[in-house]
Enzyme design. Structure first.
Site, PDB file in Angstrom:
ATOM      1  N   HIS A  95       0.859  -1.190   0.000  1.00 35.89           N
ATOM      2  CA  HIS A  95       0.000   0.000   0.000  1.00 35.89           C
ATOM      3  C   HIS A  95       0.897   1.242   0.000  1.00 35.89           C
ATOM      4  O   HIS A  95       2.123   1.126   0.032  1.00 35.89           O
ATOM      5  CB  HIS A  95      -0.977  -0.028   1.176  1.00 35.89           C
ATOM      6  CG  HIS A  95      -0.333  -0.171   2.528  1.00 35.89           C
ATOM      7  ND1 HIS A  95       0.543   0.757   3.038  1.00 35.89           N
ATOM      8  CD2 HIS A  95      -0.433  -1.142   3.472  1.00 35.89           C
ATOM      9  CE1 HIS A  95       0.939   0.382   4.240  1.00 35.89           C
ATOM     10  NE2 HIS A  95       0.374  -0.783   4.528  1.00 35.89           N
ATOM     11  N   HIS A 123       3.848   1.729   2.501  1.00 38.12           N
ATOM     12  CA  HIS A 123       5.133   1.150   2.066  1.00 38.12           C
ATOM     13  C   HIS A 123       5.733   2.045   0.975  1.00 38.12           C
ATOM     14  O   HIS A 123       6.933   2.311   0.962  1.00 38.12           O
ATOM     15  CB  HIS A 123       4.935  -0.254   1.465  1.00 38.12           C
ATOM     16  CG  HIS A 123       4.207  -1.216   2.360  1.00 38.12           C
ATOM     17  ND1 HIS A 123       3.057  -1.867   1.977  1.00 38.12           N
ATOM     18  CD2 HIS A 123       4.460  -1.624   3.622  1.00 38.12           C
ATOM     19  CE1 HIS A 123       2.642  -2.641   2.958  1.00 38.12           C
ATOM     20  NE2 HIS A 123       3.466  -2.508   3.973  1.00 38.12           N
ATOM     21  N   CYS A 172       2.913 -10.595  19.916  1.00 38.86           N
ATOM     22  CA  CYS A 172       1.983 -10.094  18.888  1.00 38.86           C
ATOM     23  C   CYS A 172       2.465 -10.631  17.552  1.00 38.86           C
ATOM     24  O   CYS A 172       3.562 -10.290  17.097  1.00 38.86           O
ATOM     25  CB  CYS A 172       1.940  -8.572  18.865  1.00 38.86           C
ATOM     26  SG  CYS A 172       1.020  -7.973  17.420  1.00 38.86           S
ATOM     27  N   CYS A 182       3.163  -7.921  14.839  1.00 37.39           N
ATOM     28  CA  CYS A 182       4.443  -7.206  14.964  1.00 37.39           C
ATOM     29  C   CYS A 182       5.606  -8.180  14.854  1.00 37.39           C
ATOM     30  O   CYS A 182       6.738  -7.750  14.729  1.00 37.39           O
ATOM     31  CB  CYS A 182       4.609  -6.527  16.317  1.00 37.39           C
ATOM     32  SG  CYS A 182       3.423  -5.303  16.744  1.00 37.39           S
ATOM     33  N   CYS A 226      -2.148  -5.647  21.617  1.00 39.31           N
ATOM     34  CA  CYS A 226      -0.968  -4.917  21.147  1.00 39.31           C
ATOM     35  C   CYS A 226      -1.412  -3.497  20.813  1.00 39.31           C
ATOM     36  O   CYS A 226      -2.457  -3.293  20.200  1.00 39.31           O
ATOM     37  CB  CYS A 226      -0.431  -5.621  19.902  1.00 39.31           C
ATOM     38  SG  CYS A 226       0.405  -4.548  18.751  1.00 39.31           S
ATOM     39  N   HIS A 265      -1.216  -2.867  16.707  1.00 41.36           N
ATOM     40  CA  HIS A 265      -2.194  -3.517  15.829  1.00 41.36           C
ATOM     41  C   HIS A 265      -3.572  -3.663  16.456  1.00 41.36           C
ATOM     42  O   HIS A 265      -4.509  -4.090  15.793  1.00 41.36           O
ATOM     43  CB  HIS A 265      -1.669  -4.893  15.392  1.00 41.36           C
ATOM     44  CG  HIS A 265      -0.478  -4.786  14.501  1.00 41.36           C
ATOM     45  ND1 HIS A 265       0.805  -4.838  14.986  1.00 41.36           N
ATOM     46  CD2 HIS A 265      -0.382  -4.583  13.171  1.00 41.36           C
ATOM     47  CE1 HIS A 265       1.651  -4.681  13.990  1.00 41.36           C
ATOM     48  NE2 HIS A 265       0.958  -4.523  12.885  1.00 41.36           N
ATOM     49  N   LYS A 283      -6.235   6.409  10.113  1.00 36.03           N
ATOM     50  CA  LYS A 283      -5.248   5.354   9.965  1.00 36.03           C
ATOM     51  C   LYS A 283      -5.652   4.471   8.785  1.00 36.03           C
ATOM     52  O   LYS A 283      -6.836   4.183   8.612  1.00 36.03           O
ATOM     53  CB  LYS A 283      -5.213   4.543  11.259  1.00 36.03           C
ATOM     54  CG  LYS A 283      -3.910   3.871  11.463  1.00 36.03           C
ATOM     55  CD  LYS A 283      -3.842   3.136  12.757  1.00 36.03           C
ATOM     56  CE  LYS A 283      -2.839   2.039  12.543  1.00 36.03           C
ATOM     57  NZ  LYS A 283      -2.956   0.912  13.368  1.00 36.03           N
ATOM     58  N   LYS A 342      -7.727  -2.057   6.392  1.00 29.22           N
ATOM     59  CA  LYS A 342      -8.763  -2.708   5.581  1.00 29.22           C
ATOM     60  C   LYS A 342     -10.131  -2.392   6.146  1.00 29.22           C
ATOM     61  O   LYS A 342     -11.077  -2.139   5.403  1.00 29.22           O
ATOM     62  CB  LYS A 342      -8.542  -4.216   5.602  1.00 29.22           C
ATOM     63  CG  LYS A 342      -7.727  -4.692   4.449  1.00 29.22           C
ATOM     64  CD  LYS A 342      -7.873  -6.196   4.339  1.00 29.22           C
ATOM     65  CE  LYS A 342      -6.725  -6.781   3.566  1.00 29.22           C
ATOM     66  NZ  LYS A 342      -6.449  -8.156   3.925  1.00 29.22           N
TER      67      LYS A 342
HETATM   68  N1  MSP Z   1       9.375  -6.480   7.892  1.00 26.16           N
HETATM   69  C1  MSP Z   1       9.526  -5.436   8.814  1.00 26.16           C
HETATM   70  C2  MSP Z   1      10.777  -4.655   8.534  1.00 26.16           C
HETATM   71  C3  MSP Z   1      12.039  -5.421   8.577  1.00 26.16           C
HETATM   72  S1  MSP Z   1      13.408  -4.452   8.134  1.00 26.16           S
HETATM   73  C4  MSP Z   1      14.722  -5.344   8.510  1.00 26.16           C
HETATM   74  C5  MSP Z   1       8.321  -4.508   8.722  1.00 26.16           C
HETATM   75  N2  MSP Z   1       7.608  -4.579   7.606  1.00 26.16           N
HETATM   76  S2  MSP Z   1       6.290  -3.696   7.306  1.00 26.16           S
HETATM   77  O1  MSP Z   1       5.843  -4.112   6.003  1.00 26.16           O
HETATM   78  O2  MSP Z   1       5.349  -3.839   8.373  1.00 26.16           O
HETATM   79  O3  MSP Z   1       6.716  -2.226   7.302  1.00 26.16           O
HETATM   80  C6  MSP Z   1       7.732  -1.802   6.446  1.00 26.16           C
HETATM   81  C7  MSP Z   1       7.822  -0.300   6.425  1.00 26.16           C
HETATM   82  O4  MSP Z   1       6.612   0.253   5.917  1.00 26.16           O
HETATM   83  C8  MSP Z   1       8.056   0.316   7.802  1.00 26.16           C
HETATM   84  O5  MSP Z   1       9.077   1.272   7.738  1.00 26.16           O
HETATM   85  C9  MSP Z   1       6.755   0.984   8.094  1.00 26.16           C
HETATM   86  O6  MSP Z   1       6.913   2.123   8.876  1.00 26.16           O
HETATM   87  C10 MSP Z   1       6.269   1.350   6.704  1.00 26.16           C
HETATM   88  N3  MSP Z   1       4.845   1.563   6.729  1.00 26.16           N
HETATM   89  C11 MSP Z   1       3.827   0.651   6.783  1.00 26.16           C
HETATM   90  N4  MSP Z   1       2.647   1.333   6.888  1.00 26.16           N
HETATM   91  C12 MSP Z   1       2.891   2.668   6.934  1.00 26.16           C
HETATM   92  C13 MSP Z   1       2.115   3.824   6.918  1.00 26.16           C
HETATM   93  N5  MSP Z   1       0.819   3.811   6.997  1.00 26.16           N
HETATM   94  N6  MSP Z   1       2.767   5.009   6.789  1.00 26.16           N
HETATM   95  C14 MSP Z   1       4.120   5.097   6.604  1.00 26.16           C
HETATM   96  N7  MSP Z   1       4.866   4.021   6.618  1.00 26.16           N
HETATM   97  C15 MSP Z   1       4.312   2.826   7.021  1.00 26.16           C
HETATM   98  O7  MSP Z   1       8.088  -3.762   9.657  1.00 26.16           O
END
Ligand code: MSP
Length: 708
Positions: free
Chosen positions: A18, A21, A126, A129, A149, A152, A320, A323
């Site tokens: 999304h 990311h 969790c 997480c 948590c 989440h 936030k 889904k």
């Molecule tokens: N897999 C772990 C990271 C391991 S790194 C060695 C993880 N993955 S994640 O998919 O949950 O998140 C990856 C990145 O996406 C994080 O930096 C997280 O902050 C970012 N984001 C996920 N949702 C987000 C928002 N809504 N807004 C901004 N960034 C966010 O954690």
């Protein structure tokens, strides 16, 4: 020139990508491109995190083998990066053999160091997480006794199992010492302070293996255990470069360059002072990167990364992304609706990198039409026709003796100062400040165009050289701007360059192409004289009337918060003062008694605080509204909208100490949410003209001081 390894986190594949990311990948791509303009060799790494119980369960839900499942999701992250115009050099998957081999080797090194022992682990877990928590990290038990948590909001599980432990506790002092010696290790500073506090409170040994599920990398010599997914995942930053390996000969050059031969005072002495490793990540995973990861690296005798930058979280129209809220926006939808460049621009311009920020589709359009269309596009569209008509389409030679005239000198001054400021801001990984600086040039060049009145010069006899110089400096401004904006708007900038007769940007390692840097004696225009310009399609065509009607639907947003009480609920808790329950209510009139007095209690209901103005910008399409980011002594700055735009220039407020109401219910204005109110005096004179004067404080008191 440096060798720079810059990374995003690797993304969990338990859901599709999304724009949260995407935001992280875009920022990292912008920095990678910026460093390339500066002549550095850059290796931009991203990838996917594919192990863990959460993914094992997800695969089960989909009735797929875990490997089949992750194989179906990982390519979506590759595509998402592409859709947003990001060009990583490598995409690592934790299920690849190159990664698994490196993780096993790292484990062996920690074990050989004596930092791993077998024990039993019991804790709250969790699965979302992939993290263990103590009770103080969780919510109080609900009616059914379940704790949740806080990230989440899902129930956590009590887990007890045999586990290998990493002696994290023995790294507490070493980490604190390292933080002290490297004050720029983590940015923003406030987050670094949180990390330090966490470590100071005491580190417990870390459970780094699991026996309760199978989907992970087996522990060497103990295949009934799989490795804790964070040890597995963090190692991607090593494994993608090609190490460590049991046999030194099998370690790749990139691994040696970035991780072995790197300058690091604390670890190895100065071997290659020009190599840097930079991790970009979201604030919620900072602890893993700034505490666990450095401890693992210290244990393995490897140098630590040079910089860790924790960015904030993205909300969708104040809510936030989830889904259940029906507001998950995919990178593809974003790119289809606005185009990758415009989306990148919005994120980098709108959100102070490091702070939380909002994606509001209407605001994207406001910035698109206001800044990109009316600002940059307009400058190009109105200049090129003059070059075509008056100079046969060939960029004219300037008369440098005219550079000393006030308007020319003013523009050249802005070019020099603003280019240097932009470089400093991007070096500090604050792209929003970089764009602020670059935009000073767009504004100055448009003003220069107006002041120079080329349409008059074109009609007057003997003014050809003057006209040529004006146009040359505007073309130079556009060259500088489209070069500096290229990291954010790569496609549009190359399209603009094509219209200006310039080749697409080619960057050469070792050559710093930035227009001007701090310390430069003067700005040296370098637009090639005589190149043939052409007028092409407008870069930022206006959206037709009504074309924004179904914006949310096209973005896949089903629900949007419109009422302010809901928006208030969506604000992260840290935006409110801790014991300030009245934030959740809508604001009430202060009750007055019949005699015209109010009681002290009545007055005390209004919470007033001093606030330091950190940033101030005009809200697009509004003359009156300014958006301020202020420090009121909380963990994060607050956003406050103030209707003082007709009376104050945003820059005049920067650094000032003002007085604000902090417990006014959040209000939505022009699609943005205000978390407080600025106090200002108002006078209406006899002619009905209104004068506003913000209440400034004359002593240097910290933001957050009480006001009585
Ligand atoms: N897999 C772990 C990271 C391991 S790194 C060695 C993880 N993955 S994640 O998919 O949950 O998140 C990856 C990145 O996406 C994080 O930096 C997280 O902050 C970012 N984001 C996920 N949702 C987000 C928002 N809504 N807004 C901004 N960034 C966010 O954690």
């Amino acid at each position: 020139m440096s060798d720079i390894l810059i990374t995003t986190p690797i993304y969990y594949v338990n859901a599709k990508p999304h724009i949260g990311h995407g935001y992280c990948t875009i920022a990292t791509d912008v920095f990678a491109r910026y460093f390339r303009i500066r002549g550095h060799h850059v290796h931009f790494l991203t990838g996917t995190d594919e192990h863990g119980v959460n993914i094992e369960r997800k695969a089960k839900d989909e009735a797929l083998e875990p490997q089949k499942y992750v194989d179906s999701i990982a390519p979506l992250f590759v595509d998402a990066a592409k859709a947003l115009g990001c060009e990583p050099d490598d995409f690592i998957r934790t299920t690849e053999p190159r990664h698994k081999a490196a993780v096993s080797e790292l484990w062996k090194r920690l074990e050989a160091k004596g930092d791993i022992y077998l024990g039993h682990y019991e804790a709250w877990y969790c699965a979302s997480c992939e993290s263990f928590y103590t009770e103080k990290d969780l919510t109080e038990p609900d009616a059914s006794g379940a704790r949740h948590c806080k990230i989440h909001k899902k129930p956590v599980e009590r887990i007890k199992e045999e586990s290998y432990f990493f002696k994290l506790s023995s790294y507490q002092d070493k980490l604190l010492e390292y933080y002290k010696d490297h004050p720029e290790f983590v940015t923003p500073e406030g987050r670094f302070n949180e990390v330090k506090r966490f470590v100071e409170e005491g580190l417990r040994d870390l459970s780094i293996s699991r026996t309760s599920f199978r989907w992970g990398i087996p522990v060497p010599g103990h295949p009934d255990h799989v490795m804790y997914v964070w040890l597995d995942a963090l190692t991607n930053y090593l494994s993608a470069t090609g190490g460590p390996a049991a046999n030194e000969a099998d370690e790749k050059e990139a691994y040696k360059k970035y991780w072995l031969l790197r300058n690091d005072k604390a670890q190895r002495g100065s071997t290659n002072p020009n190599t840097r490793v930079i991790h970009i990540l979201g604030k919620e995973i900072l602890r893993f990167h700034a505490v666990y990861w450095p401890a693992f690296l210290m244990s393995a005798g490897l140098p630590l990364p040079d910089a860790i930058f924790a960015h904030g979280w993205l909300t969708i129209d104040g809510e936030k992304m989830s889904k259940t809220a029906g507001n998950v926006v995919s990178p593809e939808a974003l790119s289809q609706v606005f185009g990758a460049d415009v989306a990148r621009y919005y994120f980098m311009r709108e959100i102070a990198f490091g702070q939380d920020g909002d994606f509001a589709p209407k605001n994207v359009l406001a910035r698109y039409h206001g800044e990109l269309g009316n600002g940059l596009g307009n400058l190009l569209n109105r200049s090129l026709p003059f070059v075509i008509k008056q100079f046969d389409g060939k960029v004219p030679a300037p008369d440098a003796s005219l550079y000393a005239r006030p308007n020319e000198a003013q523009l050249l001054g802005v070019l020099k100062e603003a280019s240097a400021q932009a470089a400093e801001a991007l070096d500090a990984l604050t792209p929003h400040a970089g764009l602020d600086a670059i935009w000073k040039i767009v504004i100055a060049a448009n003003l220069f165009f107006d002041q120079s009145e080329p349409w008059k010069l074109a009609k007057e006899e003997g003014k050809k050289v003057e006209l040529g110089t004006v146009l040359y400096l505007i073309m130079e401004s556009l060259r500088a701007v489209t070069l500096m904006l290229w990291p954010v708007l790569p496609t549009k900038c190359n399209q603009a360059r094509a219209q200006m007769g310039l080749e697409p940007l080619v960057l050469r390692e070792g050559v710093d192409a930035w227009p001007a840097l701090k310390g430069d004696a003067r700005y040296v225009p370098s637009f090639p004289v005589g190149v043939q310009v052409t007028v092409g399609q407008p870069l930022f065509p206006r959206w037709e009337e009504g074309a924004d009607k179904d914006l949310n639907m096209r973005l896949g947003i089903e629900k949007v918060v419109v009422d302010s009480t809901k928006a208030a609920a969506a604000v992260p808790a840290s935006k409110h003062s801790k014991n300030d329950s009245s934030n959740k209510e809508s604001s009430k009139e202060v009750a007055s008694h019949d005699d015209g007095f109010i009681t002290f209690d009545d007055f005390a209901k209004v919470k007033l605080k001093l606030a330091k103005v950190l940033t101030a910008i005009r809200v697009p399409k509004s003359d009156k509204l300014l958006e301020l980011s202020v420090d009121v002594g909380e963990t994060e700055p607050r956003t406050i909208l103030a209707g003082i735009g007709l009376h104050y220039d945003p820059d005049a407020l920067l650094g000032k100490t003002i007085c604000v109401v902090v417990n006014l219910a959040p209000r939505k204005l022009m699609g943005r949410t205000s978390f407080g109110m600025v106090l200002a005096a108002k006078h209406i004179d006899d002619s009905g003209a209104e004068k506003l004067s913000v209440l400034f404080v004359d002593k240097d008191l910290p933001g957050g001081s009480g006001v009585q």
